[in-house]
Design a protein around this motif. Structure first.
Motif, mmCIF file in Angstrom:
data_model
loop_
_atom_site.group_PDB
_atom_site.id
_atom_site.type_symbol
_atom_site.label_atom_id
_atom_site.label_comp_id
_atom_site.label_asym_id
_atom_site.label_seq_id
_atom_site.Cartn_x
_atom_site.Cartn_y
_atom_site.Cartn_z
ATOM 1 N N UNK A 250 0.929 -1.254 0.140
ATOM 2 C CA UNK A 250 -0.069 -0.037 0.014
ATOM 3 C C UNK A 250 0.883 1.192 0.106
ATOM 4 N N UNK A 251 0.234 2.476 -0.315
ATOM 5 C CA UNK A 251 1.060 3.429 -0.571
ATOM 6 C C UNK A 251 1.580 3.977 0.940
ATOM 7 N N UNK A 252 0.853 3.775 1.863
ATOM 8 C CA UNK A 252 1.030 4.191 3.190
ATOM 9 C C UNK A 252 2.312 3.320 3.637
ATOM 10 N N UNK A 253 2.739 2.273 3.030
ATOM 11 C CA UNK A 253 4.060 1.386 3.404
ATOM 12 C C UNK A 253 5.400 1.981 3.201
ATOM 13 N N UNK A 254 5.097 2.792 2.138
ATOM 14 C CA UNK A 254 6.399 3.291 1.439
ATOM 15 C C UNK A 254 7.242 4.035 2.324
ATOM 16 N N UNK B 211 -2.426 2.024 19.666
ATOM 17 C CA UNK B 211 -3.172 2.688 18.548
ATOM 18 C C UNK B 211 -3.099 2.042 17.252
ATOM 19 N N UNK B 212 -4.120 2.242 16.453
ATOM 20 C CA UNK B 212 -4.344 1.983 15.090
ATOM 21 C C UNK B 212 -4.408 2.813 14.074
ATOM 22 N N UNK B 213 -3.749 3.407 13.199
ATOM 23 C CA UNK B 213 -2.636 2.468 12.815
ATOM 24 C C UNK B 213 -1.371 2.976 13.582
#
Lengths: 244, 79
Positions: free
Chosen positions: A63-67, A179-181
């Protein structure tokens, strides 16, 4: 297990390291569960060091938020399965080793099968409940478990190997309220994943656990490392019976 | 007696530090467990994943002595 001419050339700089045992690494089989921020780093260093067989398990796609932290991936990888991508990249990085990619989700049912036949389990997971499943399999199959976790400015790791040590459930038996995320920046899993790989390589070559019954904590906000010790918990639901 | 409670991350904000960025000084009447001390300062132990004192893991039933620093670790579960 002897080394080929090509392997001797590839590993020549680490072969100079005091106590290094390349042949033991070549014969080792390691399961890496989760190849995101932590597991992507530890798997990379285990592959580069010549661990003979890596079994990589991750059910997620990029996912983009992994980068910001999962540096094996690029924007072109978004939507693609992580396990296969990492296996391909690491095979290119070190064609001398064998890499299996498994895109299954970790469950209580399949965890033993995933770990079976491995010498070591590497934790690259992103939640505590899956870590507890891995911890249980580690105990049941008697395979040491290199734990690592991060959150905000904190990172921690240990090597659990009951009955010689406590297990993860002795320390944190229940799901954690978090907390998530998870708040995270890339360099922190880089540090902890590298330490996990270092611990794993040392263990695979020597059988030593320099942080036996201890949690190594890195506080990135103060740049402090701290070691806290613990003991086996006789009431532990996983390894407690073997305490008595 | 006096104990010092130290926390980082999300727990630091709940702790309301007053000694430095991470530490709160707490006056304790008599001998109390860490669980009782946390209750006195209205800090819910559900937010605490680990407790350590002098480099050793302790639980909520541990009774600290005068001057000791109790470190509270928030949940660390990401990867």
């Amino acid at each position: 297990m002897s080394l080929s001419k090509s392997e001797i050339e590839r590993y020549q700089r680490q072969l100079l390291v005091d106590g290094w045992d390349q042949e033991r690494l070549k014969s080792a089989r390691v399961l890496v569960v989760g190849v995101g921020g932590l597991g992507g780093i530890s798997a990379t260093y285990l592959a580069a060091a010549g661990v003979g067989h890596l079994r990589i398990c991750d059910s997620d796609s990029v996912e983009q938020s992994n980068l910001n932290r999962q540096i094996l991936f690029t924007a072109e990888d978004i939507g693609k399965p992580k396990a296969a991508l990492v296996a391909r990249r690491l095979s290119v990085q070190n064609p001398e080793i064998e890499i299996e990619a498994i895109s299954d989700k970790l469950t209580e049912t399949n965890v033993s099968g995933l770990a079976s036949g491995c010498d070591l389990i590497m934790d690259g997971l992103d939640n505590h409940s899956d870590r507890l499943k891995l911890n249980k399999a580690s105990f049941d199959l008697n395979i040491p478990f290199v734990y690592g976790a991060i959150n905000e400015w904190l990172g921690q790791l240990s090597l659990f190997n009951p009955p010689q040590t406590a297990c993860l459930a002795c320390l944190m038996p229940e799901e954690l309220l978090s907390l998530k995320p998870t708040p995270v920046f890339g360099a922190l899993p880089g540090v902890i994943g590298s330490l996990q790989a270092t611990l794993a390589l040392r263990y695979l070559m020597t059988g030593e656990n320099p942080i036996s019954n201890a949690l190594l904590i890195f506080r990135a906000d103060t740049m402090m490392f701290e070691t806290v010790t613990f003991e086996r918990r006789p009431g532990c639901g996983v390894c407690g019976k073997s305490c008595r | 007696m006096t104990v010092f409670i130290r926390a980082g991350g999300q727990l630091r904000v709940r702790l309301k530090p007053d000694v430095d960025h991470y530490t709160r000084k707490v006056e304790v009447d008599g001998e109390k467990t860490i669980g009782e001390i946390l209750k006195d300062i209205s800090l819910d132990p559900a937010y605490v994943a680990l407790i350590h004192v002098d480099g050793k893991i302790k639980d909520l039933a541990f009774k600290p002595s005068n001057g000791q620093t109790i470190t509270l670790q928030p949940p660390v579960s990401g990867g």
